[in-house]
Design a protein around this motif. Structure first.
Motif, PDB file in Angstrom:
ATOM      1  N   MET A 212       0.778  -1.480  -0.430  1.00  0.00           N
ATOM      2  CA  MET A 212       0.766   0.121  -0.151  1.00  0.00           C
ATOM      3  C   MET A 212       0.988   0.899  -0.059  1.00  0.00           C
ATOM      4  O   MET A 212       0.562   2.366  -0.579  1.00  0.00           O
ATOM      5  CB  MET A 212      -1.144  -0.010   0.913  1.00  0.00           C
ATOM      6  CG  MET A 212      -0.483  -0.104   2.434  1.00  0.00           C
ATOM      7  SD  MET A 212      -1.455   1.097   4.118  1.00  0.00           S
ATOM      8  CE  MET A 212      -1.945   2.131   3.704  1.00  0.00           C
ATOM      9  N   VAL A 213       2.125   1.192   0.014  1.00  0.00           N
ATOM     10  CA  VAL A 213       3.083   2.529   0.626  1.00  0.00           C
ATOM     11  C   VAL A 213       3.615   2.984  -0.982  1.00  0.00           C
ATOM     12  O   VAL A 213       3.894   3.859  -1.071  1.00  0.00           O
ATOM     13  CB  VAL A 213       4.195   2.234   1.429  1.00  0.00           C
ATOM     14  CG1 VAL A 213       3.551   2.026   2.493  1.00  0.00           C
ATOM     15  CG2 VAL A 213       5.026   1.691   0.826  1.00  0.00           C
ATOM     16  N   ILE A 214       3.833   2.099  -1.522  1.00  0.00           N
ATOM     17  CA  ILE A 214       3.502   2.938  -2.795  1.00  0.00           C
ATOM     18  C   ILE A 214       2.814   2.490  -4.441  1.00  0.00           C
ATOM     19  O   ILE A 214       2.716   2.555  -5.304  1.00  0.00           O
ATOM     20  CB  ILE A 214       5.036   1.511  -3.641  1.00  0.00           C
ATOM     21  CG1 ILE A 214       4.328  -0.111  -3.930  1.00  0.00           C
ATOM     22  CG2 ILE A 214       5.930   1.841  -2.684  1.00  0.00           C
ATOM     23  CD1 ILE A 214       5.085  -0.514  -4.474  1.00  0.00           C
ATOM     24  N   GLY A 215       1.574   2.417  -3.075  1.00  0.00           N
ATOM     25  CA  GLY A 215       0.210   3.026  -3.927  1.00  0.00           C
ATOM     26  C   GLY A 215      -0.660   1.832  -4.467  1.00  0.00           C
ATOM     27  O   GLY A 215      -1.331   1.650  -5.968  1.00  0.00           O
ATOM     28  N   VAL A 216      -0.362   0.813  -4.228  1.00  0.00           N
ATOM     29  CA  VAL A 216      -1.407  -0.541  -4.751  1.00  0.00           C
ATOM     30  C   VAL A 216      -2.259  -1.087  -3.555  1.00  0.00           C
ATOM     31  O   VAL A 216      -2.415  -0.997  -2.451  1.00  0.00           O
ATOM     32  CB  VAL A 216      -0.072  -1.944  -4.585  1.00  0.00           C
ATOM     33  CG1 VAL A 216      -0.969  -2.833  -4.836  1.00  0.00           C
ATOM     34  CG2 VAL A 216       1.007  -1.889  -4.946  1.00  0.00           C
ATOM     35  N   ALA A 217      -3.533  -0.993  -4.325  1.00  0.00           N
ATOM     36  CA  ALA A 217      -4.502  -0.886  -3.858  1.00  0.00           C
ATOM     37  C   ALA A 217      -5.646  -2.346  -3.242  1.00  0.00           C
ATOM     38  O   ALA A 217      -6.025  -2.947  -3.959  1.00  0.00           O
ATOM     39  CB  ALA A 217      -6.053  -1.027  -4.467  1.00  0.00           C
ATOM     40  N   ASP A 218      -4.172  -3.186  -2.313  1.00  0.00           N
ATOM     41  CA  ASP A 218      -4.372  -4.534  -1.640  1.00  0.00           C
ATOM     42  C   ASP A 218      -5.998  -4.539  -0.710  1.00  0.00           C
ATOM     43  O   ASP A 218      -6.303  -3.316  -0.094  1.00  0.00           O
ATOM     44  CB  ASP A 218      -3.045  -4.833  -0.998  1.00  0.00           C
ATOM     45  CG  ASP A 218      -2.491  -4.186  -0.037  1.00  0.00           C
ATOM     46  OD1 ASP A 218      -2.709  -2.402  -0.302  1.00  0.00           O
ATOM     47  OD2 ASP A 218      -2.190  -4.764   1.081  1.00  0.00           O
ATOM     48  N   LEU A 219      -5.446  -5.329   0.187  1.00  0.00           N
ATOM     49  CA  LEU A 219      -6.493  -5.208   1.066  1.00  0.00           C
ATOM     50  C   LEU A 219      -6.506  -3.751   2.195  1.00  0.00           C
ATOM     51  O   LEU A 219      -7.639  -3.096   2.929  1.00  0.00           O
ATOM     52  CB  LEU A 219      -6.269  -6.585   2.352  1.00  0.00           C
ATOM     53  CG  LEU A 219      -7.432  -7.274   3.543  1.00  0.00           C
ATOM     54  CD1 LEU A 219      -9.069  -6.387   2.656  1.00  0.00           C
ATOM     55  CD2 LEU A 219      -7.170  -8.207   3.533  1.00  0.00           C
ATOM     56  N   CYS A 220      -5.202  -3.768   2.913  1.00  0.00           N
ATOM     57  CA  CYS A 220      -5.018  -2.856   3.839  1.00  0.00           C
ATOM     58  C   CYS A 220      -5.587  -1.413   3.055  1.00  0.00           C
ATOM     59  O   CYS A 220      -5.604  -0.486   3.954  1.00  0.00           O
ATOM     60  CB  CYS A 220      -3.031  -2.833   3.751  1.00  0.00           C
ATOM     61  SG  CYS A 220      -2.814  -2.014   5.509  1.00  0.00           S
ATOM     62  N   TRP A 221      -4.633  -1.397   1.649  1.00  0.00           N
ATOM     63  CA  TRP A 221      -5.234   0.343   0.762  1.00  0.00           C
ATOM     64  C   TRP A 221      -6.604  -0.017   1.502  1.00  0.00           C
ATOM     65  O   TRP A 221      -6.998   1.297   1.493  1.00  0.00           O
ATOM     66  CB  TRP A 221      -4.717  -0.026  -0.323  1.00  0.00           C
ATOM     67  CG  TRP A 221      -4.952   1.181  -0.878  1.00  0.00           C
ATOM     68  CD1 TRP A 221      -3.667   2.589  -0.395  1.00  0.00           C
ATOM     69  CD2 TRP A 221      -5.383   1.929  -1.388  1.00  0.00           C
ATOM     70  NE1 TRP A 221      -3.813   4.004  -1.646  1.00  0.00           N
ATOM     71  CE2 TRP A 221      -4.944   3.250  -2.132  1.00  0.00           C
ATOM     72  CE3 TRP A 221      -6.891   1.295  -1.954  1.00  0.00           C
ATOM     73  CZ2 TRP A 221      -5.453   3.512  -3.616  1.00  0.00           C
ATOM     74  CZ3 TRP A 221      -7.270   1.719  -3.364  1.00  0.00           C
ATOM     75  CH2 TRP A 221      -7.116   2.983  -3.640  1.00  0.00           C
ATOM     76  N   GLN A 222      -7.213  -0.579   0.704  1.00  0.00           N
ATOM     77  CA  GLN A 222      -8.379  -0.282   0.722  1.00  0.00           C
ATOM     78  C   GLN A 222      -9.378  -0.290   2.603  1.00  0.00           C
ATOM     79  O   GLN A 222     -10.314   0.475   2.273  1.00  0.00           O
ATOM     80  CB  GLN A 222      -9.210  -1.667  -0.067  1.00  0.00           C
ATOM     81  CG  GLN A 222      -9.218  -2.453  -1.574  1.00  0.00           C
ATOM     82  CD  GLN A 222      -9.428  -1.234  -2.342  1.00  0.00           C
ATOM     83  OE1 GLN A 222     -10.365  -0.155  -1.863  1.00  0.00           O
ATOM     84  NE2 GLN A 222      -9.438  -1.244  -3.697  1.00  0.00           N
ATOM     85  N   ALA A 223      -8.999  -0.965   2.937  1.00  0.00           N
ATOM     86  CA  ALA A 223      -9.189  -0.580   4.193  1.00  0.00           C
ATOM     87  C   ALA A 223      -9.465   1.124   5.052  1.00  0.00           C
ATOM     88  O   ALA A 223      -9.885   1.715   4.945  1.00  0.00           O
ATOM     89  CB  ALA A 223      -8.885  -1.858   5.416  1.00  0.00           C
ATOM     90  N   GLN A 224      -7.933   1.536   4.443  1.00  0.00           N
ATOM     91  CA  GLN A 224      -7.730   2.812   4.799  1.00  0.00           C
ATOM     92  C   GLN A 224      -8.612   4.072   3.707  1.00  0.00           C
ATOM     93  O   GLN A 224      -8.662   5.202   3.833  1.00  0.00           O
ATOM     94  CB  GLN A 224      -6.055   3.491   4.874  1.00  0.00           C
ATOM     95  CG  GLN A 224      -4.956   2.614   5.987  1.00  0.00           C
ATOM     96  CD  GLN A 224      -5.837   2.466   7.002  1.00  0.00           C
ATOM     97  OE1 GLN A 224      -6.063   3.891   7.204  1.00  0.00           O
ATOM     98  NE2 GLN A 224      -6.038   1.498   7.618  1.00  0.00           N
ATOM     99  N   GLN A 225      -8.965   3.505   2.393  1.00  0.00           N
ATOM    100  CA  GLN A 225      -9.932   4.140   1.455  1.00  0.00           C
ATOM    101  C   GLN A 225     -11.420   3.923   2.665  1.00  0.00           C
ATOM    102  O   GLN A 225     -11.977   5.473   2.204  1.00  0.00           O
ATOM    103  CB  GLN A 225      -9.701   3.566   0.234  1.00  0.00           C
ATOM    104  CG  GLN A 225      -8.670   3.890  -0.686  1.00  0.00           C
ATOM    105  CD  GLN A 225      -7.979   5.315  -0.955  1.00  0.00           C
ATOM    106  OE1 GLN A 225      -6.858   5.979  -0.279  1.00  0.00           O
ATOM    107  NE2 GLN A 225      -9.251   5.622  -1.625  1.00  0.00           N
ATOM    108  N   ILE A 226     -11.893   3.158   2.836  1.00  0.00           N
ATOM    109  CA  ILE A 226     -13.123   3.348   3.519  1.00  0.00           C
ATOM    110  C   ILE A 226     -12.643   4.194   4.573  1.00  0.00           C
ATOM    111  O   ILE A 226     -13.705   4.755   4.431  1.00  0.00           O
ATOM    112  CB  ILE A 226     -13.001   1.918   3.873  1.00  0.00           C
ATOM    113  CG1 ILE A 226     -13.476   0.887   2.871  1.00  0.00           C
ATOM    114  CG2 ILE A 226     -14.737   1.464   4.678  1.00  0.00           C
ATOM    115  CD1 ILE A 226     -13.686  -0.395   3.070  1.00  0.00           C
ATOM    116  N   GLU A 227     -11.941   4.701   5.034  1.00  0.00           N
ATOM    117  CA  GLU A 227     -12.027   5.003   6.890  1.00  0.00           C
ATOM    118  C   GLU A 227     -11.883   6.266   5.705  1.00  0.00           C
ATOM    119  O   GLU A 227     -12.345   7.556   6.370  1.00  0.00           O
ATOM    120  CB  GLU A 227     -10.695   4.841   7.272  1.00  0.00           C
ATOM    121  CG  GLU A 227     -10.413   5.247   8.535  1.00  0.00           C
ATOM    122  CD  GLU A 227     -10.286   7.277   8.071  1.00  0.00           C
ATOM    123  OE1 GLU A 227     -10.088   7.554   9.546  1.00  0.00           O
ATOM    124  OE2 GLU A 227      -9.201   7.200   7.443  1.00  0.00           O
TER     125      GLU A 227
END
Length: 597
Positions: A212-227
């Motif tokens: 997620m730190v380089i912009g990959v929309a994985d599970l962790c990234w999606q959770a932060q997007q929902i937030e």
């Protein structure tokens, strides 16, 4: 009967804990209105079901995990074998590969592959990469390389565990070194390394969260997007935590089942092993059928060829000698080609270092070590201390405090009382089943909900590292205590010593000697993990490097190479200490390893 009674007691304790947590969150006013339906209901503002976002992230996480697992297994096996080679250039190259990538943080490696590596490529290649989802491949490739370095050590240890007589027996049977490796050494080695290999594959899945730190929309990234879209981070992060725990459980079950099936001797298969075997057996049957068909076709074609050409037997011996000579030529040619590659690689590295702008490194080196200390502003912690010094300080404090948590949880897990062991197990498995980045998010974003106050980023990171490291230290403590013969505890009890005195004066002093190498190893892992404090803005080494790089913009090679070397020097030095301690306290592990050509 006793085991069933104990299991029922554990289930009752778990149920009581779950009920207590539910009552706590439903009857205590935190100033936060929980709305779990945000996961599955249609959002009227964005007309999206955010649970689908989590599923998309899960699919991408599984994709990254699967690809990196396959690649890292192949690379790890090759480099693990190469580390036992008598061909010195290959041995030195593989050793440098393994030691460098094991002793630098994954986050730093991802930053290098994503920000610095493309700048060394031709512009057309760089544009092609950027147009074809380079973020995903940088994350997958970086994760594969990082994990393969650990798998290489696991494979090397597995080969070393094979008695040397097996290799000598294979040689005396007429097998070549490659044949002995394929049919004798590796099949036995992989039986031995299934447990540590499963642990590395589990870590590989959890480490995929850093994509997620380089912009990959994985599970962790999606959770932060929902937030960020709904301000329902508690619900989104809880859902992601449950998914990560489920993935960890599935991987653990699969690897344990494989270990049970490959066990030599009597196999004690549980119901899960039998169910998995029933599901996988059709695939094995299909594979066996395909191999038999191929074998039958090969045999039929061979028979026709034999009948069509009777004189071939006259040249069989000369053909065998010709094939043997050809193999020798290929081996010599391969060694020569590798030497050329090795020299070219050193030349490229030397040319790259020669072209570095060393003034940039020298001017910013002090900032990388201590940041602005002692001239920091009033709002900065420790008078502006940051960089490498703050990373070391974070690791030292976290390890010291987490040892207390680990000691209590480790001893608690060994308790015969389910009221003590069950909460300990829940703490250990809950934390170890999740990526560290999720623990950091929990502490930083949701501690204000529970405490009513915003904690400074440094203390948030410190608490997260302490909680996370405590779970791993608990397993180290449990293993160390379990290694002490039970007769010593029984003798102490018979002498009139209480449980606490037995632990304090008899068991723990001996167990500590066993635990010291593993504790040093945990400190190394924790020191590398401090780079994740970058996520919440703690000015440790990685954050300082990213800040300097954002200011300079055009020198990512110099900045990321410098911090990688700093991390490597610290971690490799501590690794050497751990190896010396392991040899000192475990002399039985000094085994002469089989050597591969």
């Amino acid at each position: 009967m006793n085991s069933w009674k104990y299991l029922l007691q554990q289930m009752a304790v778990v149920a009581a804990i779950v009920v207590a947590i539910v009552l706590f969150f439903t009857h205590v006013d935190f100033g936060y209105d929980f709305h779990w339906a945000v996961i599955w209901e249609m959002n009227p503002t964005y007309e999206e079901v955010f649970g689908i976002w989590l599923l998309r992230g899960l699919i991408l996480t599984l994709e990254i995990t699967l690809i990196s697992t396959i690649v890292s297994l192949i690379l790890g096996t090759l480099f693990g074998i190469a580390r036992l080679s008598q061909f010195k250039p290959l041995y030195y190259f593989s050793t440098a590969y393994v030691e460098f990538f094991r002793n630098t943080p994954l986050l730093v490696q991802l930053f290098f592959w994503y920000f610095a590596f493309p700048l060394g490529l031709p512009e057309t290649v760089r544009e092609f990469l950027y147009d074809h989802n380079f973020e995903l491949w940088a994350a997958t490739g970086g994760l594969s390389i990082y994990t393969s370095a650990f798998i290489a050590e696991v494979v090397r240890a597995g080969i070393q565990a094979i008695p040397r007589g097996h290799l000598e027996a294979a040689a005396s049977s007429g097998l070549s070194r490659i044949q002995a490796l394929r049919f004798v050494i590796l099949p036995q080695a992989f039986r031995i390394i299934i447990p540590p290999l499963g642990s590395e594959l589990l870590n590989n899945m959890k480490n995929s969260s850093l994509a997620m730190v380089i912009g990959v929309a994985d599970l962790c990234w999606q959770a932060q997007q929902i937030e960020s879209f709904t301000f329902r981070g508690f619900e989104a992060t809880t859902a992601a935590t449950v998914i990560y725990l489920s993935l960890s459980l599935i991987i653990s079950m699969l690897m344990n089942s494989v270990n049970h099936h490959l066990k030599i001797g009597k196999k004690d298969l549980n119901i899960v092993d039998k169910i998995l075997a029933l599901l996988v057996r059709p695939l094995f049957m299909l594979g066996a059928l395909i191999l038999r068909v191929i074998g039958a076709v090969t045999f039929f074609l061979g028979e026709r060829r034999r009948k069509a050409d009777q004189v071939e037997e006259l040249y069989l011996s000369s053909s065998a000698r010709w094939a043997e000579n050809l193999l020798r030529i290929l081996i010599v040619s391969g060694k020569g080609a590798f030497i050329l590659f090795f020299v070219a690689f050193l030349g490229v590295v030397g040319y790259g270092l020669w072209g570095f702008n060393w003034d940039v490194i020298f001017k910013n080196f002090q900032a990388l070590l201590i940041w602005t200390f002692p001239h920091g502003g009033g709002g900065e912690i420790f008078h502006g201390l940051g960089g490498l010094s703050l990373s070391v300080l974070l690791a030292l404090i976290s390890l010291t405090v987490s040892f207390i948590f680990g000691l209590l949880a480790g001893l608690g897990r060994l308790s015969r009382s389910p009221f003590i062991s069950t909460p300990s197990v829940l703490y250990i498995e809950l934390i170890r089943g999740n990526p560290l980045i999720m623990v950091i998010f929990w502490v930083y974003f949701f501690s204000p909900i529970l405490t009513g106050m915003q904690i400074d980023v440094f203390w948030s990171a410190l608490i997260a590292f302490t909680i996370f490291s405590g779970a791993y230290l608990a397993e180290i403590v449990r293993a160390g205590v379990s290694a002490i013969p039970s007769g010593q505890s029984e003798a102490a009890t018979a002498s009139g010593l209480s449980y606490f005195k037995t632990m304090r004066f008899i068991v723990l002093p001996q167990a500590l000697k066993i635990m010291i190498p593993a504790i040093v190893g945990q400190f190394i892992a924790l020191f590398k993990d401090t780079s994740l404090a970058y996520i919440i803005g703690v000015f440790e080494l990685t954050t300082v490097a990213q800040t300097v790089n954002n200011r300079l913009m055009i020198y990512p090679f110099e900045i990321y190479t410098t911090i990688a070397v700093l991390y490597f020097i610290c971690c490799y030095g501590m690794s050497d200490v751990a190896r010396r301690l392991e040899l000192k306290y475990s002399p039985d592990k000094q085994i002469e390893a089989p050597r591969m050509a």
